[in-house]
Design a protein around this motif. Structure first.
Motif, mmCIF file in Angstrom:
data_model
loop_
_atom_site.group_PDB
_atom_site.id
_atom_site.type_symbol
_atom_site.label_atom_id
_atom_site.label_comp_id
_atom_site.label_asym_id
_atom_site.label_seq_id
_atom_site.Cartn_x
_atom_site.Cartn_y
_atom_site.Cartn_z
ATOM 1 N N GLY A 117 26.563 14.308 20.311
ATOM 2 C CA GLY A 117 27.485 15.433 20.485
ATOM 3 C C GLY A 117 28.676 15.364 19.547
ATOM 4 O O GLY A 117 29.289 16.390 19.238
ATOM 5 N N GLN A 118 29.016 14.158 19.078
ATOM 6 C CA GLN A 118 30.155 14.004 18.174
ATOM 7 C C GLN A 118 29.878 14.675 16.832
ATOM 8 O O GLN A 118 30.713 15.376 16.292
ATOM 9 C CB GLN A 118 30.460 12.517 17.963
ATOM 10 N N ALA A 121 29.860 18.422 17.411
ATOM 11 C CA ALA A 121 31.205 18.973 17.554
ATOM 12 C C ALA A 121 31.884 19.061 16.185
ATOM 13 O O ALA A 121 32.528 20.056 15.863
ATOM 14 C CB ALA A 121 32.027 18.114 18.510
ATOM 15 N N ALA A 122 31.720 18.013 15.378
ATOM 16 C CA ALA A 122 32.351 17.997 14.057
ATOM 17 C C ALA A 122 31.778 19.118 13.178
ATOM 18 O O ALA A 122 32.517 19.836 12.505
ATOM 19 C CB ALA A 122 32.143 16.643 13.391
ATOM 20 N N GLN A 131 32.173 14.823 5.714
ATOM 21 C CA GLN A 131 33.457 14.757 6.430
ATOM 22 C C GLN A 131 33.268 14.239 7.850
ATOM 23 O O GLN A 131 34.050 13.424 8.336
ATOM 24 C CB GLN A 131 34.102 16.160 6.489
ATOM 25 N N ARG A 135 35.120 10.902 9.005
ATOM 26 C CA ARG A 135 36.287 11.057 9.893
ATOM 27 C C ARG A 135 35.967 10.917 11.371
ATOM 28 O O ARG A 135 36.827 10.550 12.161
ATOM 29 C CB ARG A 135 36.950 12.409 9.630
ATOM 30 N N ILE A 136 34.732 11.240 11.739
ATOM 31 C CA ILE A 136 34.413 11.253 13.174
ATOM 32 C C ILE A 136 33.434 10.134 13.551
ATOM 33 O O ILE A 136 33.695 9.336 14.441
ATOM 34 C CB ILE A 136 33.827 12.628 13.588
ATOM 35 N N PRO A 139 34.598 5.998 12.198
ATOM 36 C CA PRO A 139 35.541 5.203 13.007
ATOM 37 C C PRO A 139 34.942 4.746 14.334
ATOM 38 O O PRO A 139 35.201 3.621 14.772
ATOM 39 C CB PRO A 139 36.701 6.173 13.251
ATOM 40 N N GLN A 140 34.138 5.597 14.953
ATOM 41 C CA GLN A 140 33.550 5.207 16.239
ATOM 42 C C GLN A 140 32.460 4.162 16.042
ATOM 43 O O GLN A 140 32.310 3.236 16.842
ATOM 44 C CB GLN A 140 32.970 6.436 16.940
ATOM 45 N N ALA A 215 40.248 -1.626 20.144
ATOM 46 C CA ALA A 215 39.965 -1.170 21.514
ATOM 47 C C ALA A 215 41.150 -0.392 22.074
ATOM 48 O O ALA A 215 40.992 0.509 22.883
ATOM 49 C CB ALA A 215 39.639 -2.369 22.394
ATOM 50 N N ARG A 216 42.358 -0.773 21.652
ATOM 51 C CA ARG A 216 43.558 -0.103 22.162
ATOM 52 C C ARG A 216 43.623 1.343 21.660
ATOM 53 O O ARG A 216 44.174 2.203 22.307
ATOM 54 C CB ARG A 216 44.796 -0.885 21.733
ATOM 55 N N GLN A 217 43.102 1.580 20.476
ATOM 56 C CA GLN A 217 43.221 2.926 19.902
ATOM 57 C C GLN A 217 42.457 3.977 20.709
ATOM 58 O O GLN A 217 41.362 3.733 21.125
ATOM 59 C CB GLN A 217 42.693 2.921 18.462
ATOM 60 N N PHE B 85 31.227 22.776 24.294
ATOM 61 C CA PHE B 85 30.027 22.082 24.761
ATOM 62 C C PHE B 85 30.125 21.690 26.237
ATOM 63 O O PHE B 85 31.214 21.491 26.773
ATOM 64 C CB PHE B 85 29.816 20.804 23.933
ATOM 65 N N ASN B 89 32.578 16.808 24.217
ATOM 66 C CA ASN B 89 32.448 16.232 22.869
ATOM 67 C C ASN B 89 33.766 16.154 22.115
ATOM 68 O O ASN B 89 33.816 16.385 20.912
ATOM 69 C CB ASN B 89 31.433 17.018 22.024
ATOM 70 N N PHE B 91 36.741 14.179 20.241
ATOM 71 C CA PHE B 91 36.694 12.964 19.438
ATOM 72 C C PHE B 91 37.504 11.891 20.166
ATOM 73 O O PHE B 91 38.725 12.021 20.306
ATOM 74 C CB PHE B 91 37.261 13.240 18.044
ATOM 75 N N HIS B 93 38.551 8.947 19.526
ATOM 76 C CA HIS B 93 39.539 8.131 18.822
ATOM 77 C C HIS B 93 40.733 8.967 18.374
ATOM 78 O O HIS B 93 41.562 8.485 17.621
ATOM 79 C CB HIS B 93 38.884 7.427 17.634
ATOM 80 N N ARG B 151 40.465 23.268 20.610
ATOM 81 C CA ARG B 151 39.921 22.800 19.330
ATOM 82 C C ARG B 151 39.043 23.882 18.696
ATOM 83 O O ARG B 151 39.093 24.119 17.478
ATOM 84 C CB ARG B 151 39.095 21.519 19.544
#
Lengths: 217, 243
Positions: A117-118, A121-122, A131, A135-136, A139-140, A215-217, B85, B89, B91, B93, B151
């Motif tokens: 789904g990430q 969504a992007a 991109q 960017r999405i 990082p994950q 993990a904190r982020q 969605f 979904n 992000f 982070h 968003r």
């Protein structure tokens, strides 16, 4: 019992020189290995069939054969084909190729572990695939990859002892050379083990901090 | 008639499973369409074909009269089509505000200051101005979905697609999301909503479409569909979900 660790104490400067070489080999092997691994992972998730099969073969062959044999082919085998690599180059390259195969799998798994789904969504807000990856997804995936990558880095540092067999005087070979003249196998091998443990511990502590920060982020 | 979206004879399958069969739909600007139907009927796939998250095997899709084909810049197309969605979904982070400003910054190349002004306005609009620095995991499902709506609005889309936006929410959180959606409808946003919220459909929809087995079985005003459905399949479906 007849143990005398004072021998080790007098040889510490030489052992530390060995450590430096071990760290050099490991550093370059990891750096190159990460590059191979990232490239390999991108090929593995690519829809391009040729790239995909090349990366698949790479991982298959390297994971399926011992790192020692790989190093021997590079250093002792290739000269027969007219390719003579200096021992340091063969050692670093061999370890890097080996590390890269495992890193390929780690990063591929990390990218694929990010929820589908990430990406959707992007894309749905107009991002390009690139991109979205940078960017999405990236990082994950990085967060997911850190623990197994740390594991792999530790393995590579330990595997660097095999470079002694292609005549690189790193920590393990330094130890062996000391034993030739002092006959203190137990003391020297123990000292070598402790030095590997220290180097890896430093690395583990840094990795642990990084992981907590992420993990904190 | 100028349709904002038109699908003509669209055929879509996942392997041997036919999801859309010779599917046709026309959406007018400003129209609010609610699609209902049993699971597996192809409702979500219709939305996902409109913004090209799913490729189609045959047929044609038009956006604002222009055919969507290999030459179409999909990134540009998708900036005009917002999507919300079922599972939000967001992000994970990025904070609520960062989620919203991401596309204006990256896709439109807007300055951070401008993007954040828009982002804050949108957060206010969905009632979450105080959550700008919260991460998705610190928000309830309803709040996450409202951020997700903000968003989707950040690119100033011409149409919004909602894919079961309240299905993953605890019942007590459904209302706050529907309120935001109703506000959008009142403001004239073109909306296609796949949902099981029949009360919302009755309130908001200009047109209700009942789908089953990859085709439109019946469509009409909410009154037509909910009170005097002509097809037996529609009647059975409505009976089932009312119990």
């Amino acid at each position: 019992m007849n143990l005398d660790f004072s021998v080790v104490l007098t040889k510490i400067p030489i052992l530390l020189e060995g450590c430096v070489v071990t760290l050099q080999i490991s550093f370059f092997a990891l750096l190159l290995g990460m590059i191979f691994g990232i490239a390999g992972a991108l090929c593995r998730i690519s829809s391009n069939r040729a790239l995909n099969s090349i990366a698949f073969m790479y991982v298959w062959v390297i994971r399926g054969t011992p790192v020692m044999v790989q190093l021997f082919i590079l250093y002792f085998g290739l000269p027969q084909l007219g390719i003579k690599l200096p021992s340091m180059v063969a050692g670093v390259l061999g370890l890097a190729i080996n590390t890269g195969a495992y890193v390929t799998e780690i990063i591929r798994a990390g990218i694929q572990a990010v929820d589908k789904g990430q990406m959707e969504a992007a894309l749905s807000v107009g991002m390009s695939f690139r991109q979205a990856m940078v960017r999405i997804i990236g990082p994950q995936a990085t967060k997911i990859c850190i623990p197994p990558l740390v594991n792999q880095f530790i393995m590579t540092l330990k595997n660097s002892s095999i470079a002694s067999l292609v005549t690189i005087t790193e920590l393990f070979r330094t130890g062996e050379q000391i034993i030739y003249t002092t006959f203190r196998s137990f003391e020297v091998y123990t000292a070598v083990a402790v030095l590997y443990l220290i180097m890896n511990s430093v690395f583990m502590v840094i990795a642990d901090r990084l992981e907590r920060k992420m993990a904190r982020q | 008639m100028n349709y904002i979206v038109e699908m003509k004879n669209v055929y879509k399958s996942f392997g041997p499973v036919e999801v859309l069969k010779d599917f046709n739909i026309q959406l007018l600007e400003g129209e609010k369409v609610v699609i209902i139907g049993p699971s597996g009927s192809g409702k979500s796939t219709v939305l996902r074909c409109i913004n090209k998250l799913e490729p189609i095997q045959s047929g044609e899709i038009f956006f604002e009269g222009k055919k969507v084909d290999e030459q179409t810049d999909l990134c540009d197309l998708r900036t005009h089509i917002g999507m919300v969605f079922q599972r939000f979904n967001l992000f994970p982070h990025k904070t609520a505000l960062e989620n919203i400003v991401e596309a204006p910054l990256v896709v439109k190349g807007m300055s951070r200051a401008d993007a954040e002004t828009i982002g804050e306005e949108l957060l206010t609009r969905v009632g979450l101005a105080d959550k700008r620095d919260s991460y998705p995991r610190e928000l309830s499902g309803g709040q996450q979905q409202r951020v997700a709506i903000a968003r989707a609005l950040a690119m100033n889309p011409k149409i919004l697609l909602f894919d079961e936006p309240t299905s993953a929410l605890d019942p007590e959180l459904v209302g706050e999301v529907l309120v935001v959606m109703k506000d959008l409808a009142t403001e004239g946003m073109t909306m296609v909503v796949v949902t099981h919220e029949m009360a919302f459909a009755k309130d908001v929809a200009d047109r209700v479409i009942f789908m089953d087995g990859g085709v439109i079985v019946e469509e009409g005003t909410p009154a037509d569909i909910f009170e005097t459905p002509s097809q037996e399949r529609t009647q059975q479906f409505l009976k089932r979900i009312r119990h």
